[in-house]
Design a protein around this motif. Structure first.
Motif, PDB file in Angstrom:
ATOM      1  N   UNK A 164     -15.177 -29.379  27.067  1.00 46.41           N
ATOM      2  CA  UNK A 164     -15.020 -27.936  27.226  1.00 46.41           C
ATOM      3  C   UNK A 164     -13.730 -27.575  27.939  1.00 46.41           C
ATOM      4  N   UNK A 165     -13.290 -28.413  28.872  1.00 49.44           N
ATOM      5  CA  UNK A 165     -12.112 -28.044  29.635  1.00 49.44           C
ATOM      6  C   UNK A 165     -10.848 -28.100  28.793  1.00 49.44           C
ATOM      7  N   UNK A 166     -10.905 -28.771  27.632  1.00 51.32           N
ATOM      8  CA  UNK A 166      -9.733 -28.824  26.769  1.00 51.32           C
ATOM      9  C   UNK A 166      -9.878 -27.897  25.573  1.00 51.32           C
ATOM     10  N   UNK A 167     -10.990 -27.206  25.463  1.00 52.36           N
ATOM     11  CA  UNK A 167     -11.220 -26.377  24.285  1.00 52.36           C
ATOM     12  C   UNK A 167     -10.870 -24.916  24.515  1.00 52.36           C
ATOM     13  N   UNK A 168     -10.564 -24.540  25.755  1.00 52.99           N
ATOM     14  CA  UNK A 168     -10.158 -23.178  26.034  1.00 52.99           C
ATOM     15  C   UNK A 168     -11.309 -22.286  26.437  1.00 52.99           C
ATOM     16  N   UNK A 169     -10.985 -21.294  27.299  1.00 55.11           N
ATOM     17  CA  UNK A 169     -12.026 -20.398  27.818  1.00 55.11           C
ATOM     18  C   UNK A 169     -12.638 -19.559  26.705  1.00 55.11           C
ATOM     19  N   UNK A 170     -11.799 -19.064  25.781  1.00 57.65           N
ATOM     20  CA  UNK A 170     -12.319 -18.238  24.695  1.00 57.65           C
ATOM     21  C   UNK A 170     -13.321 -19.018  23.855  1.00 57.65           C
ATOM     22  N   UNK A 171     -13.023 -20.299  23.610  1.00 56.47           N
ATOM     23  CA  UNK A 171     -13.943 -21.149  22.846  1.00 56.47           C
ATOM     24  C   UNK A 171     -15.281 -21.260  23.562  1.00 56.47           C
ATOM     25  N   UNK A 172     -15.248 -21.436  24.871  1.00 51.94           N
ATOM     26  CA  UNK A 172     -16.492 -21.554  25.635  1.00 51.94           C
ATOM     27  C   UNK A 172     -17.313 -20.274  25.543  1.00 51.94           C
ATOM     28  N   UNK A 173     -16.643 -19.139  25.674  1.00 48.32           N
ATOM     29  CA  UNK A 173     -17.367 -17.872  25.629  1.00 48.32           C
ATOM     30  C   UNK A 173     -17.995 -17.631  24.259  1.00 48.32           C
ATOM     31  N   UNK A 174     -17.271 -18.031  23.214  1.00 49.42           N
ATOM     32  CA  UNK A 174     -17.777 -17.784  21.865  1.00 49.42           C
ATOM     33  C   UNK A 174     -18.805 -18.829  21.430  1.00 49.42           C
ATOM     34  N   UNK A 175     -18.562 -20.065  21.809  1.00 51.92           N
ATOM     35  CA  UNK A 175     -19.428 -21.163  21.361  1.00 51.92           C
ATOM     36  C   UNK A 175     -20.643 -21.345  22.269  1.00 51.92           C
ATOM     37  N   UNK A 176     -20.508 -20.961  23.517  1.00 52.78           N
ATOM     38  CA  UNK A 176     -21.578 -21.035  24.514  1.00 52.78           C
ATOM     39  C   UNK A 176     -22.112 -22.461  24.615  1.00 52.78           C
ATOM     40  N   UNK A 177     -23.379 -22.671  24.310  1.00 49.64           N
ATOM     41  CA  UNK A 177     -24.005 -23.974  24.533  1.00 49.64           C
ATOM     42  C   UNK A 177     -24.138 -24.769  23.228  1.00 49.64           C
ATOM     43  N   UNK A 178     -23.595 -24.267  22.133  1.00 48.03           N
ATOM     44  CA  UNK A 178     -23.850 -24.879  20.840  1.00 48.03           C
ATOM     45  C   UNK A 178     -23.506 -26.363  20.795  1.00 48.03           C
ATOM     46  N   UNK A 179     -22.343 -26.735  21.361  1.00 44.80           N
ATOM     47  CA  UNK A 179     -21.937 -28.147  21.340  1.00 44.80           C
ATOM     48  C   UNK A 179     -22.938 -29.020  22.084  1.00 44.80           C
ATOM     49  N   UNK A 180     -23.470 -28.515  23.189  1.00 43.69           N
ATOM     50  CA  UNK A 180     -24.446 -29.295  23.948  1.00 43.69           C
ATOM     51  C   UNK A 180     -25.772 -29.403  23.210  1.00 43.69           C
ATOM     52  N   UNK A 181     -26.225 -28.324  22.627  1.00 39.32           N
ATOM     53  CA  UNK A 181     -27.473 -28.387  21.869  1.00 39.32           C
ATOM     54  C   UNK A 181     -27.357 -29.345  20.686  1.00 39.32           C
ATOM     55  N   UNK A 182     -26.174 -29.428  20.104  1.00 46.87           N
ATOM     56  CA  UNK A 182     -25.979 -30.299  18.944  1.00 46.87           C
ATOM     57  C   UNK A 182     -25.855 -31.771  19.316  1.00 46.87           C
TER      58      UNK A 182
END
Length: 284
Positions: A164-182
């Motif tokens: 997450x720290x390399x994916x950008x703040x906007x990505x985190x806000x838009x993607x939320x927890x999806x990467x973790x759930x997957x």
């Protein structure tokens, strides 16, 4: 309680390799004095949010290091703090890591909020092959001190996740927890122990709170009685509390559907920069 080779253990039979691995490095009497003081300095947490009776999240320290927010000396000390939480075993400073661990232990051992924990765990690294983390070391030392017999992680990462720290703040806000759930699931090996348990997950930092929320949803859905998420530090002043509908088996295949979220920006924070930083700044 046994003190042997610098390692505190409830069970005197747990000597040998565990003492070598988790022992406290004492090279001079000043080290012992410093460690004893670290256990007593904790006064208040930087962030605390309770969400119902079955979830709480704590961040023990303010980890913000932006130059316009903190002084140069404080920034330098916080960088020491960050480096040792992110470093691999060959780059860690043993004394710094032990001060961080004892700082957490001082709070965990004196607060009734952590007296009924059944299972200690960590939030899994983005790379499932990376099992050697500073937080894993801290968690395992605390587990041994607490006497918990459950030595398996309650959360497991089955697939590598984008950091997450390399994916950008906007990505985190838009993607939320999806990467973790997957990429995360509850550990089926200890399914019978997770159900009805109070589980404490330790992580290095919280930024938006999405990782903590992922742990909350997965473990409560897995049958945990309560989830406590603690981080050593907190970046920023945002925390997003989320609601999801989960379909399927969190021990295997499942899907999570976003419902809503609330931003607790500015709530639950206190200024506690100096109490811990002054100690980690004494590392030689």
């Amino acid at each position: 309680m046994l003190i042997d080779g610098g390692c505190f253990l409830k069970n005197p039979d747990e000597r040998g390799e565990k003492i070598i691995t988790y022992g406290i490095p004492i090279n001079k009497i000043e080290d012992l004095i410093l460690y004893s003081k670290v256990l007593k300095i904790h006064k208040e947490n930087y962030f605390h949010l309770g969400h119902g009776e079955n979830y709480e999240v704590y961040s023990f320290n303010n980890a913000n290091t932006l130059g316009f927010r903190v002084g140069a000396e404080e920034k330098k000390v916080k960088e020491i703090f960050q480096i040792n939480l992110k470093a691999n075993i060959s780059n860690r400073d043993a004394k710094a890591l032990m001060i961080i661990m004892l700082h957490l232990l001082g709070e965990l051992s004196t607060s009734s909020n952590f007296s009924d924990i059944d299972i200690w765990g960590t939030f899994p690294s983005s790379n499932p092959d990376n099992q050697d983390t500073s937080v894993t070391f801290i968690k395992e030392a605390i587990r041994l001190i607490d006497g918990s017999k459950v030595n398996k992680e309650p959360l497991i990462r089955h697939t590598k996740r984008q950091k997450k720290q390399t994916s950008g703040k906007l990505y985190k806000y838009e993607n939320k927890i999806n990467d973790d759930f997957q990429t995360l699931r509850a550990n089926p090996v200890i399914k019978d122990k997770i159900k009805g348990a109070v589980i404490c997950i330790i992580d290095d930092y919280i930024t938006t709170g999405y990782s903590a929320e992922a742990a909350k949803h997965i473990l409560l859905e897995a049958g945990a009685k309560k989830v406590i998420f603690i981080s050593v530090g907190k970046f920023g002043r945002e925390y997003f509390s989320t609601e999801y509908n989960i379909e399927g088996d969190v021990y295997g295949d499942y899907a999570a559907n976003f419902v809503s979220e609330s931003d607790f920006n500015g709530r639950g924070y206190t200024d506690n920069d100096t109490e811990f930083l002054e100690f980690i700044g004494k590392i030689e």
